[in-house]
Write a protein that holds these residues in place. Sequence first.
Motif, mmCIF file in Angstrom:
data_model
loop_
_atom_site.group_PDB
_atom_site.id
_atom_site.type_symbol
_atom_site.label_atom_id
_atom_site.label_comp_id
_atom_site.label_asym_id
_atom_site.label_seq_id
_atom_site.Cartn_x
_atom_site.Cartn_y
_atom_site.Cartn_z
ATOM 1 N N MET A 171 0.850 -1.251 0.229
ATOM 2 C CA MET A 171 0.131 -0.138 0.012
ATOM 3 C C MET A 171 0.958 1.189 0.005
ATOM 4 N N ALA A 172 0.813 2.020 -1.133
ATOM 5 C CA ALA A 172 1.567 3.237 -1.112
ATOM 6 C C ALA A 172 1.274 3.925 0.006
ATOM 7 N N GLU A 173 0.047 4.466 0.416
ATOM 8 C CA GLU A 173 -0.148 5.324 1.010
ATOM 9 C C GLU A 173 0.213 5.060 2.474
ATOM 10 N N LYS A 174 0.591 4.066 2.910
ATOM 11 C CA LYS A 174 1.205 3.521 4.145
ATOM 12 C C LYS A 174 2.456 4.481 4.431
ATOM 13 N N LYS A 175 3.161 4.639 3.524
ATOM 14 C CA LYS A 175 4.412 5.243 3.969
ATOM 15 C C LYS A 175 4.339 7.118 3.701
ATOM 16 N N LYS A 176 3.091 7.493 3.212
ATOM 17 C CA LYS A 176 3.057 8.757 3.008
ATOM 18 C C LYS A 176 2.703 9.601 4.392
ATOM 19 N N LEU A 177 3.729 10.236 4.943
ATOM 20 C CA LEU A 177 3.521 10.870 6.221
ATOM 21 C C LEU A 177 3.326 12.416 6.042
ATOM 22 N N PHE A 178 2.928 12.905 6.979
ATOM 23 C CA PHE A 178 2.669 14.374 6.948
ATOM 24 C C PHE A 178 3.586 14.973 7.936
ATOM 25 N N MET A 179 4.563 15.822 7.588
ATOM 26 C CA MET A 179 5.894 15.675 8.749
ATOM 27 C C MET A 179 6.224 17.061 8.548
ATOM 28 N N GLN A 180 6.694 17.688 9.424
ATOM 29 C CA GLN A 180 7.362 19.044 9.731
ATOM 30 C C GLN A 180 8.727 19.012 8.876
ATOM 31 N N GLY A 181 9.085 20.145 8.435
ATOM 32 C CA GLY A 181 10.636 20.187 7.643
ATOM 33 C C GLY A 181 11.582 19.694 8.863
ATOM 34 N N ASN A 182 11.700 19.846 9.994
ATOM 35 C CA ASN A 182 12.723 19.619 11.000
ATOM 36 C C ASN A 182 12.492 18.011 11.183
ATOM 37 N N GLU A 183 11.386 17.624 11.092
ATOM 38 C CA GLU A 183 11.472 16.153 11.193
ATOM 39 C C GLU A 183 11.797 15.562 9.965
ATOM 40 N N ALA A 184 11.599 15.975 9.091
ATOM 41 C CA ALA A 184 12.388 15.385 7.491
ATOM 42 C C ALA A 184 13.718 15.435 7.722
ATOM 43 N N CYS A 185 14.430 16.378 8.233
ATOM 44 C CA CYS A 185 15.800 16.428 8.437
ATOM 45 C C CYS A 185 16.339 15.518 9.300
ATOM 46 N N ALA A 186 15.586 15.368 10.310
ATOM 47 C CA ALA A 186 15.932 14.144 11.400
ATOM 48 C C ALA A 186 15.816 12.781 10.747
ATOM 49 N N GLU A 187 14.687 12.530 9.727
ATOM 50 C CA GLU A 187 14.783 11.168 9.160
ATOM 51 C C GLU A 187 15.713 11.169 8.120
ATOM 52 N N GLY A 188 16.116 12.418 7.544
ATOM 53 C CA GLY A 188 17.186 12.119 6.448
ATOM 54 C C GLY A 188 18.514 11.691 6.927
ATOM 55 N N ALA A 189 18.705 12.447 8.167
ATOM 56 C CA ALA A 189 20.005 12.047 8.958
ATOM 57 C C ALA A 189 19.974 10.637 9.403
ATOM 58 N N LEU A 190 18.812 10.078 9.660
ATOM 59 C CA LEU A 190 18.846 8.537 10.163
ATOM 60 C C LEU A 190 19.118 7.627 8.987
ATOM 61 N N TYR A 191 18.407 8.224 7.888
ATOM 62 C CA TYR A 191 18.725 7.436 6.639
ATOM 63 C C TYR A 191 20.146 7.456 6.142
ATOM 64 N N ALA A 192 20.669 8.427 6.506
ATOM 65 C CA ALA A 192 21.951 8.508 5.907
ATOM 66 C C ALA A 192 22.975 7.692 6.765
ATOM 67 N N GLY A 193 22.538 7.400 7.979
ATOM 68 C CA GLY A 193 23.252 6.527 8.908
ATOM 69 C C GLY A 193 23.884 7.308 10.003
ATOM 70 N N CYS A 194 23.407 8.620 10.311
ATOM 71 C CA CYS A 194 23.710 9.538 11.504
ATOM 72 C C CYS A 194 23.617 8.560 12.547
ATOM 73 N N ARG A 195 24.497 8.474 13.712
ATOM 74 C CA ARG A 195 24.323 7.640 14.820
ATOM 75 C C ARG A 195 24.624 8.477 16.082
ATOM 76 N N PHE A 196 24.961 9.625 15.729
ATOM 77 C CA PHE A 196 25.378 10.532 16.912
ATOM 78 C C PHE A 196 24.877 12.104 16.684
ATOM 79 N N TYR A 197 24.140 12.515 17.610
ATOM 80 C CA TYR A 197 23.717 13.871 17.546
ATOM 81 C C TYR A 197 24.114 14.455 19.094
ATOM 82 N N ALA A 198 24.730 15.759 18.973
ATOM 83 C CA ALA A 198 24.859 16.676 20.136
ATOM 84 C C ALA A 198 24.177 18.060 19.799
ATOM 85 N N GLY A 199 23.621 18.498 20.716
ATOM 86 C CA GLY A 199 23.139 19.856 20.418
ATOM 87 C C GLY A 199 22.403 20.394 21.589
#
Lengths: 184, 375
Positions: free
Chosen positions: B1-29
């Motif tokens: 089901m294509a709809e399953k992965k369509k999320l309604f998301m904030q830009g900041n959240e999408a940034c975090a998702e992108g980081a996870l996808y890229a393999g980011c495993r450390f965040y300090a802020g």
Amino acid sequence: MGYRYELRFSGSGGQGMILAGIIMAEAACIYEDKMAVQSQSYGPESRGGASKSEVVISDEPIDYPKATSIDCMLALTQEACSKYHKDIKKDGILLVDTEMVAEVPQGDFKVYEAPIIESAREEFGKTIVANIISLGMITEFTGVVSKEAIEKAVLARVPEAFKDLNRRALHFGFEKAKELKGKE
Amino acid sequence: MAEKKKLFMQGNEACAEGALYAGCRFYAGYPITPSTEIAEYLSRTLPRVGGKFIQMEDEIASISAIAGASLAGLKSMTATSGPGFSLKQEGLGYACMAEIPCVIVDVMRGGPSTGYPTGPSQSDVMQAKWGTHGDHPVIAVTPAYVQEILHETVRAFNLSEKYRTPVLILFDEIVGHMREPVMLPEEGELEVIDREKPTCPPEEYLPYDAGYEIPPLAAFGEGYRFHVTGLNHKDDGFPTNDPEMIQEGIKRIIRKIDNNKEDIWKNEEHYIDGAEVVVFAYGSTARSAKYAVRELRKKGVKAGLLRALTLWPFPDEALKDACQKARAVVVPELNLGQIVYEVERLVDCHVEGIYRVDGEPINPMQIMEAMEKYS
């Protein structure tokens, strides 16, 4: 040619205006096959102060995300109403809370007045559902999304224990809007 | 089901998702509006994938921590906004000098100083280029859409790993807080690049081997022992006073970006062929510009858009090409004129800036009015 439908939910920080915008946008783009963007504007305060949440719905990709010519606006406080009503377009809709908005702006748009917050308090015992009642009313007035879509979107955003409360609040909104339309 | 992965998301959240996808495993802020949702999201999600999240005592500590984590082998990120970005300049220079891959997000808000926390701005674009002292390479990506933030965050990590350098992601309060539908990419759908590691025995390893354009980087803890410093250094990482080595070291870190501009540049062109009036835009302002160009085309105005997704290194060639037949180029910015000077440096036609620092976006009408004058 595509259409562009703009909604603005305004009130005071803490009234759930941002959540109302998110739910409306999700109804359009997750539970229907439309495009939607939700943006928001608020001050440094986390409660109080005029706050607004805007939703643009279209059948094509949306570039400019902010509202410029509003089809439908909700105002749950006088401050927000006075500050934000100027962008309502000709023949657009302004829905205001009777208790909170004493000075109703006049213009070439249609105004609906309803005791939204009072209803939330008297009928449901929780003023917090005022935003969900408003969503029901706006859906009935505008038809911009289907009632099925808005219901799914509302239920997806609320915890299990409050699903029934919110469903009833939404349907209450549908009915109140129908009554208001009937009086015209 | 294509709809399953369509999320309604904030830009900041999408940034975090992108980081996870890229393999980011450390965040300090250190949290700061309008970037805080990035930290919040990663504080929940990083531990689930075996990553580490640390809220540090301040911004300098945060960027220092991600530099350290990266040297220990983890893809690392920090996020901030204007005032915090000012503080991070020190660590940014260190990461440039010591060639430490890491990603720094600046969700721009009004300034100077603490300015306007909940209002958008694009006033850190020159700080991104010149904020840290000394000659140094800068890569900055400038996404404008929520889905694009996810993809560009992955690209930022890739560029950082590939070129062994810090990469900046610049967007603003509007796209950071805005929500749009996002399709999360499947595993393998987007390219993910990991840094090159040494293959030589540890005793032969030179972390700054001048024989390479981009020397391989060993992770601390894997048996390779080496020295890291912010001082000008020799190929073994220890400080040097040798004029030739000092100059060649600086030239190499600049050259590794300069020689690979074609790979780093990314632009979107919209109706640019034969455009008589061009708008050059980046970030949220480019969304207004795209809307304006589309409306102008309907009216018969030969308008075109060049949108930079890589703002640094500056897209010199694309801009010159786009303006070949143009009478004018309009540059909208949520500042009082910064990138406009880069544009003036490069084109022969008339240049007009549209600026705004009142916390409101530049709307399409402002851009249309400016462009119509040259039609």
